[in-house]
Design an enzyme around this catalytic site. Structure first.
Site, PDB file in Angstrom:
ATOM      1  N   SER A   1      -1.868  -1.097  -3.985  1.00  0.00           N
ATOM      2  CA  SER A   1      -2.743  -0.165  -3.550  1.00  0.00           C
ATOM      3  C   SER A   1      -2.260   0.992  -3.333  1.00  0.00           C
ATOM      4  O   SER A   1      -1.124   1.334  -2.646  1.00  0.00           O
ATOM      5  CB  SER A   1      -3.409  -0.785  -2.319  1.00  0.00           C
ATOM      6  OG  SER A   1      -4.388  -0.151  -1.455  1.00  0.00           O
TER       7      SER A   1
ATOM      8  N   HIS B   1       0.927  -1.159   0.053  1.00  0.00           N
ATOM      9  CA  HIS B   1       0.105  -0.048  -0.038  1.00  0.00           C
ATOM     10  C   HIS B   1       0.930   1.192  -0.167  1.00  0.00           C
ATOM     11  O   HIS B   1       1.849   1.322   0.881  1.00  0.00           O
ATOM     12  CB  HIS B   1      -0.860   0.077   1.248  1.00  0.00           C
ATOM     13  CG  HIS B   1      -1.985   1.219   1.309  1.00  0.00           C
ATOM     14  ND1 HIS B   1      -3.154   1.241   0.244  1.00  0.00           N
ATOM     15  CD2 HIS B   1      -1.942   2.423   1.895  1.00  0.00           C
ATOM     16  CE1 HIS B   1      -3.817   2.219   0.628  1.00  0.00           C
ATOM     17  NE2 HIS B   1      -2.947   3.284   1.565  1.00  0.00           N
ATOM     18  N   SER B   2       0.599   2.078  -0.814  1.00  0.00           N
ATOM     19  CA  SER B   2       1.096   3.435  -0.907  1.00  0.00           C
ATOM     20  C   SER B   2       2.680   3.240  -1.487  1.00  0.00           C
ATOM     21  O   SER B   2       3.085   2.681  -2.322  1.00  0.00           O
ATOM     22  CB  SER B   2       1.030   4.464   0.312  1.00  0.00           C
ATOM     23  OG  SER B   2       1.498   5.707   0.037  1.00  0.00           O
ATOM     24  N   MET B   3       3.387   3.805  -0.561  1.00  0.00           N
ATOM     25  CA  MET B   3       5.143   3.223  -0.659  1.00  0.00           C
ATOM     26  C   MET B   3       5.436   1.937  -0.807  1.00  0.00           C
ATOM     27  O   MET B   3       6.040   1.381  -1.663  1.00  0.00           O
ATOM     28  CB  MET B   3       5.846   3.989   0.440  1.00  0.00           C
ATOM     29  CG  MET B   3       7.428   3.522   0.561  1.00  0.00           C
ATOM     30  SD  MET B   3       8.040   3.453   2.120  1.00  0.00           S
ATOM     31  CE  MET B   3       9.455   2.912   1.891  1.00  0.00           C
TER      32      MET B   3
ATOM     33  N   HIS C   1      -6.580   8.432   1.237  1.00  0.00           N
ATOM     34  CA  HIS C   1      -5.514   7.685   1.033  1.00  0.00           C
ATOM     35  C   HIS C   1      -5.148   6.410   2.068  1.00  0.00           C
ATOM     36  O   HIS C   1      -4.828   5.388   1.452  1.00  0.00           O
ATOM     37  CB  HIS C   1      -4.221   8.584   1.335  1.00  0.00           C
ATOM     38  CG  HIS C   1      -2.843   7.935   0.776  1.00  0.00           C
ATOM     39  ND1 HIS C   1      -2.643   7.723  -0.408  1.00  0.00           N
ATOM     40  CD2 HIS C   1      -1.792   7.600   1.685  1.00  0.00           C
ATOM     41  CE1 HIS C   1      -1.424   7.306  -0.427  1.00  0.00           C
ATOM     42  NE2 HIS C   1      -1.140   7.080   0.898  1.00  0.00           N
TER      43      HIS C   1
END
Length: 259
Positions: free
Chosen positions: A121, A93-95, A234
């Site tokens: 994601s 997820h994200s990074m 986010h």
């Protein structure tokens, strides 16, 4: 000198060993393996759920943070090669999405087995320019994190608490900043698409992503591509956890990956 691998650890939360399938989970900036602890209860014993812990958190607290995404990917690949061989699926997820994808690329360079599926994601495709913010001063940096966490009370409250406690700022902000810097400083290089299919999640109120930028992940795979919109900002991963996990199970089932 401490190697990158010894600074990166894998934490197993569930499943038998050897597992039929390993779900390797990559956290967002500042996150630890522990954010995936609850996932253990969603999968049968044949699936082992692992979380990736980078330096500066949990059992790795005190070790120097890494701020180079490719170095992180190489370190994770070392761990997987030495400690966690066998069929796997990646979720990031994200990074963590960018690290998961970069790790798959690194495994390919080493001619090792790729994950059967990438779940990526809350992160635009790597070919899309990113909103860089690691250069901001502490106040502006924390405000940016608060803006990103709007709609996710648990994350928003945690960041708000950090802002009010100088000791927490000193302890935790360097970790988050190093993670964000690793994303900001990454320069995309075009390579052949990965053989493993990609499925992406995004939040419909996430100002860090856009559907067309999420869809660009399709160019990073020669396999199938899909995407799923979640209601949230986010950090929808926490607010929509059952929905995300149900979709992961459905995608694996559609691909006849037994869990």
């Amino acid at each position: 000198m401490t190697s990158v691998q010894t600074q990166i650890t894998l934490k197993r939360f569930s499943g038998k060993e050897p597992a039929d399938l390993k779900l390797i989970c990559f956290p967002y900036a500042g996150g630890s393996a522990g954010i995936f602890r609850s996932w253990a209860g969603f999968f049968p014993e044949a699936v082992s759920v692992y979380g990736v812990n980078l330096p500066g958190r949990d059992e790795n607290i005190g070790s120097e943070c890494l701020d180079n995404l490719l170095e992180i990917a190489r370190g994770v690949a070392d761990c997987l090669e030495n400690e966690c061989a066998g069929p796997s699926v990646f979720f990031g997820h994200s990074m963590g999405a960018l690290v998961a994808w970069a790790t798959a690329r690194e495994l390919r360079k080493r001619e090792l087995s790729l994950p059967l599926q990438l779940f990526l994601s809350g992160m635009n495709a790597p070919s899309v320019p990113r909103d860089e913010f690691s250069h901001l001063d502490d106040d502006a940096f924390i405000q940016k994190l608060l803006d990103m966490s709007e709609g996710s009370p648990a994350i928003f409250d945690k960041i708000s608490m950090i802002r009010e406690e100088p000791e927490l700022i000193e302890l935790m902000l360097p970790v988050v900043r190093a993670d964000v810097r690793s994303v900001d400083s990454y320069s995309y290089t075009r390579e052949a698409p990965l053989a493993c299919p990609i499925f992406s999640f995004y939040g419909n109120m996430d100002r860090q992503t856009a559907p067309e930028a999420i869809a660009a992940w399709k160019y990073e795979t020669e396999g199938s591509f899909g995407m799923h919109e979640c209601d949230g900002s986010h950090f929808f991963l926490h607010d929509r956890e059952p929905e995300v996990l149900d979709k992961i199970k459905a995608v694996l089932s559609e691909r006849d990956i037994k869990i």
